[in-house]
Design a protein around this motif. Structure first.
Motif, PDB file in Angstrom:
ATOM      1  N   LEU A  44      25.798  16.524  47.524  1.00 21.03           N
ATOM      2  CA  LEU A  44      26.324  15.369  48.252  1.00 21.03           C
ATOM      3  C   LEU A  44      27.849  15.446  48.348  1.00 21.03           C
ATOM      4  CD1 LEU A  44      26.025  12.639  49.636  1.00 21.03           C
ATOM      5  CD2 LEU A  44      25.893  11.577  47.379  1.00 21.03           C
ATOM      6  N   LYS A  45      28.496  15.779  47.259  1.00 22.31           N
ATOM      7  CA  LYS A  45      29.958  15.893  47.291  1.00 22.31           C
ATOM      8  C   LYS A  45      30.382  17.016  48.239  1.00 22.31           C
ATOM      9  CE  LYS A  45      34.156  16.132  44.652  1.00 22.31           C
ATOM     10  NZ  LYS A  45      34.815  16.041  43.374  1.00 22.31           N
ATOM     11  N   ALA A  46      29.652  18.132  48.218  1.00 20.44           N
ATOM     12  CA  ALA A  46      29.962  19.250  49.119  1.00 20.44           C
ATOM     13  C   ALA A  46      29.799  18.827  50.574  1.00 20.44           C
ATOM     14  CB  ALA A  46      29.069  20.444  48.806  1.00 20.44           C
ATOM     15  N   LEU A  47      28.769  18.069  50.875  1.00 23.00           N
ATOM     16  CA  LEU A  47      28.558  17.584  52.241  1.00 23.00           C
ATOM     17  C   LEU A  47      29.683  16.644  52.669  1.00 23.00           C
ATOM     18  CD1 LEU A  47      24.718  16.933  52.033  1.00 23.00           C
ATOM     19  CD2 LEU A  47      25.844  18.701  53.415  1.00 23.00           C
ATOM     20  N   GLY A  50      32.604  18.766  53.372  1.00 23.65           N
ATOM     21  CA  GLY A  50      32.386  19.483  54.630  1.00 23.65           C
ATOM     22  C   GLY A  50      32.674  18.605  55.835  1.00 23.65           C
ATOM     23  N   LEU A  51      32.191  17.379  55.788  1.00 21.41           N
ATOM     24  CA  LEU A  51      32.460  16.433  56.875  1.00 21.41           C
ATOM     25  C   LEU A  51      33.961  16.175  56.987  1.00 21.41           C
ATOM     26  CD1 LEU A  51      31.621  14.408  59.054  1.00 21.41           C
ATOM     27  CD2 LEU A  51      31.201  12.744  57.234  1.00 21.41           C
ATOM     28  N   ALA A  52      34.619  15.991  55.861  1.00 27.35           N
ATOM     29  CA  ALA A  52      36.072  15.752  55.874  1.00 27.35           C
ATOM     30  C   ALA A  52      36.820  16.943  56.474  1.00 27.35           C
ATOM     31  CB  ALA A  52      36.571  15.465  54.464  1.00 27.35           C
ATOM     32  N   MET A  53      36.346  18.156  56.192  1.00 23.31           N
ATOM     33  CA  MET A  53      37.007  19.348  56.733  1.00 23.31           C
ATOM     34  C   MET A  53      36.865  19.410  58.254  1.00 23.31           C
ATOM     35  SD  MET A  53      38.435  20.789  54.179  1.00 23.31           S
ATOM     36  CE  MET A  53      38.613  19.153  53.501  1.00 23.31           C
ATOM     37  N   LEU A  54      35.691  19.047  58.760  1.00 26.34           N
ATOM     38  CA  LEU A  54      35.509  19.027  60.216  1.00 26.34           C
ATOM     39  C   LEU A  54      36.387  17.960  60.846  1.00 26.34           C
ATOM     40  CD1 LEU A  54      31.663  19.542  60.699  1.00 26.34           C
ATOM     41  CD2 LEU A  54      33.510  21.234  60.874  1.00 26.34           C
ATOM     42  N   GLU A  55      36.440  16.780  60.232  1.00 22.83           N
ATOM     43  CA  GLU A  55      37.271  15.709  60.779  1.00 22.83           C
ATOM     44  C   GLU A  55      38.758  16.057  60.694  1.00 22.83           C
ATOM     45  OE1 GLU A  55      35.725  12.293  58.655  1.00 22.83           O
ATOM     46  OE2 GLU A  55      34.391  11.855  60.331  1.00 22.83           O
ATOM     47  N   TYR A  65      41.043  15.959  49.142  1.00 18.58           N
ATOM     48  CA  TYR A  65      40.350  16.891  48.261  1.00 18.58           C
ATOM     49  C   TYR A  65      41.287  18.002  47.796  1.00 18.58           C
ATOM     50  CZ  TYR A  65      36.219  14.448  49.861  1.00 18.58           C
ATOM     51  OH  TYR A  65      35.301  13.480  50.145  1.00 18.58           O
ATOM     52  N   THR A  66      41.102  18.410  46.551  1.00 12.41           N
ATOM     53  CA  THR A  66      41.910  19.484  45.986  1.00 12.41           C
ATOM     54  C   THR A  66      41.354  20.834  46.441  1.00 12.41           C
ATOM     55  OG1 THR A  66      40.555  19.714  43.994  1.00 12.41           O
ATOM     56  CG2 THR A  66      42.364  18.088  43.923  1.00 12.41           C
ATOM     57  N   ASP A  67      42.165  21.867  46.262  1.00  7.42           N
ATOM     58  CA  ASP A  67      41.710  23.222  46.592  1.00  7.42           C
ATOM     59  C   ASP A  67      40.481  23.601  45.772  1.00  7.42           C
ATOM     60  OD1 ASP A  67      43.771  23.456  48.408  1.00  7.42           O
ATOM     61  OD2 ASP A  67      45.055  24.648  47.079  1.00  7.42           O
ATOM     62  N   GLU A  68      40.435  23.159  44.533  1.00 12.52           N
ATOM     63  CA  GLU A  68      39.295  23.465  43.660  1.00 12.52           C
ATOM     64  C   GLU A  68      38.026  22.779  44.171  1.00 12.52           C
ATOM     65  OE1 GLU A  68      42.286  22.246  42.346  1.00 12.52           O
ATOM     66  OE2 GLU A  68      42.989  24.254  41.804  1.00 12.52           O
ATOM     67  N   GLU A  69      38.141  21.530  44.589  1.00 12.07           N
ATOM     68  CA  GLU A  69      36.982  20.814  45.125  1.00 12.07           C
ATOM     69  C   GLU A  69      36.486  21.475  46.410  1.00 12.07           C
ATOM     70  OE1 GLU A  69      37.557  16.178  43.815  1.00 12.07           O
ATOM     71  OE2 GLU A  69      38.985  16.984  45.280  1.00 12.07           O
ATOM     72  N   ASP A 116      37.262  28.011  55.220  1.00  8.40           N
ATOM     73  CA  ASP A 116      37.820  29.366  55.139  1.00  8.40           C
ATOM     74  C   ASP A 116      39.205  29.414  55.784  1.00  8.40           C
ATOM     75  OD1 ASP A 116      35.769  30.574  53.738  1.00  8.40           O
ATOM     76  OD2 ASP A 116      34.727  31.284  55.536  1.00  8.40           O
ATOM     77  N   GLN A 117      39.355  28.772  56.926  1.00  8.83           N
ATOM     78  CA  GLN A 117      40.654  28.750  57.603  1.00  8.83           C
ATOM     79  C   GLN A 117      41.693  28.002  56.795  1.00  8.83           C
ATOM     80  OE1 GLN A 117      40.088  27.279  61.597  1.00  8.83           O
ATOM     81  NE2 GLN A 117      39.139  29.172  62.291  1.00  8.83           N
ATOM     82  N   LEU A 118      41.277  26.923  56.173  1.00  5.63           N
ATOM     83  CA  LEU A 118      42.189  26.148  55.329  1.00  5.63           C
ATOM     84  C   LEU A 118      42.594  26.979  54.106  1.00  5.63           C
ATOM     85  CD1 LEU A 118      43.435  23.301  54.956  1.00  5.63           C
ATOM     86  CD2 LEU A 118      41.476  22.762  53.544  1.00  5.63           C
ATOM     87  N   ASP A 119      41.632  27.715  53.560  1.00  4.97           N
ATOM     88  CA  ASP A 119      41.880  28.537  52.384  1.00  4.97           C
ATOM     89  C   ASP A 119      42.803  29.719  52.676  1.00  4.97           C
ATOM     90  OD1 ASP A 119      41.464  29.099  49.636  1.00  4.97           O
ATOM     91  OD2 ASP A 119      40.017  30.651  50.173  1.00  4.97           O
ATOM     92  N   SER A 120      42.765  30.215  53.923  1.00  3.33           N
ATOM     93  CA  SER A 120      43.567  31.397  54.261  1.00  3.33           C
ATOM     94  C   SER A 120      45.006  31.044  54.644  1.00  3.33           C
ATOM     95  CB  SER A 120      42.900  32.174  55.390  1.00  3.33           C
ATOM     96  OG  SER A 120      42.866  31.399  56.569  1.00  3.33           O
ATOM     97  N   ARG A 121      45.342  29.760  54.656  1.00  2.71           N
ATOM     98  CA  ARG A 121      46.716  29.345  55.006  1.00  2.71           C
ATOM     99  C   ARG A 121      47.666  29.557  53.870  1.00  2.71           C
ATOM    100  NH1 ARG A 121      45.443  23.749  58.225  1.00  2.71           N
ATOM    101  NH2 ARG A 121      44.254  24.709  59.816  1.00  2.71           N
TER     102      ARG A 121
END
Length: 121
Positions: A44-47, A50-55, A65-69, A116-121
């Motif tokens: 549920l937290k991952a979902l 995920g929604l927050a990343m799309l938004e 959310y932190t990088d670890e989360e 992945d795109q956020l992580d590669s920045r």
């Protein structure tokens, strides 16, 4: 991520919202029954992430959310693909269930791509 149609964006956000609602309901029922909810809570937290990343990617909405989360959510969501694919393969062609699973898989793929795109920045 820029080449995603508005229809796919809306379908993906809707798929996440629906999955989150279903997961919240399942979590409430499992809690009442005294079942172990660790895995569902993680999913549920991952979902939600995920929604927050799309938004964030599509609507420039900030997230907290932190990088670890985000890394944990990425691992959890990537782990969902095999079971989703099995369910998709078992679903009858043309059925509403298959359509829903196709949208859900696409939404998670897009969220993983955004992470992945956020992580590669």
């Amino acid at each position: 991520m820029e080449n995603v149609s508005n229809e796919v964006k809306l379908d993906s956000i809707s798929a996440f919202q629906s999955t989150i609602r279903k997961s919240e309901n399942a979590l409430a029922n499992m809690s009442l029954q005294g079942s172990n909810t660790t895995l569902l809570t993680k999913r549920l937290k991952a979902l939600q992430i995920g929604l927050a990343m799309l938004e964030t990617a599509w609507n420039q909405r900030p997230h907290s959310y932190t990088d670890e989360e985000i890394a944990e959510a990425l691992t959890v969501m990537t782990g969902l693909f095999p079971s989703l694919q099995i369910s998709f393969d078992k679903a009858k062609p043309g059925s509403p269930q298959r359509t829903l699973l196709k949208r859900r898989i696409r939404a998670i793929e897009l969220a993983v791509e955004a992470m992945d795109q956020l992580d590669s920045r």
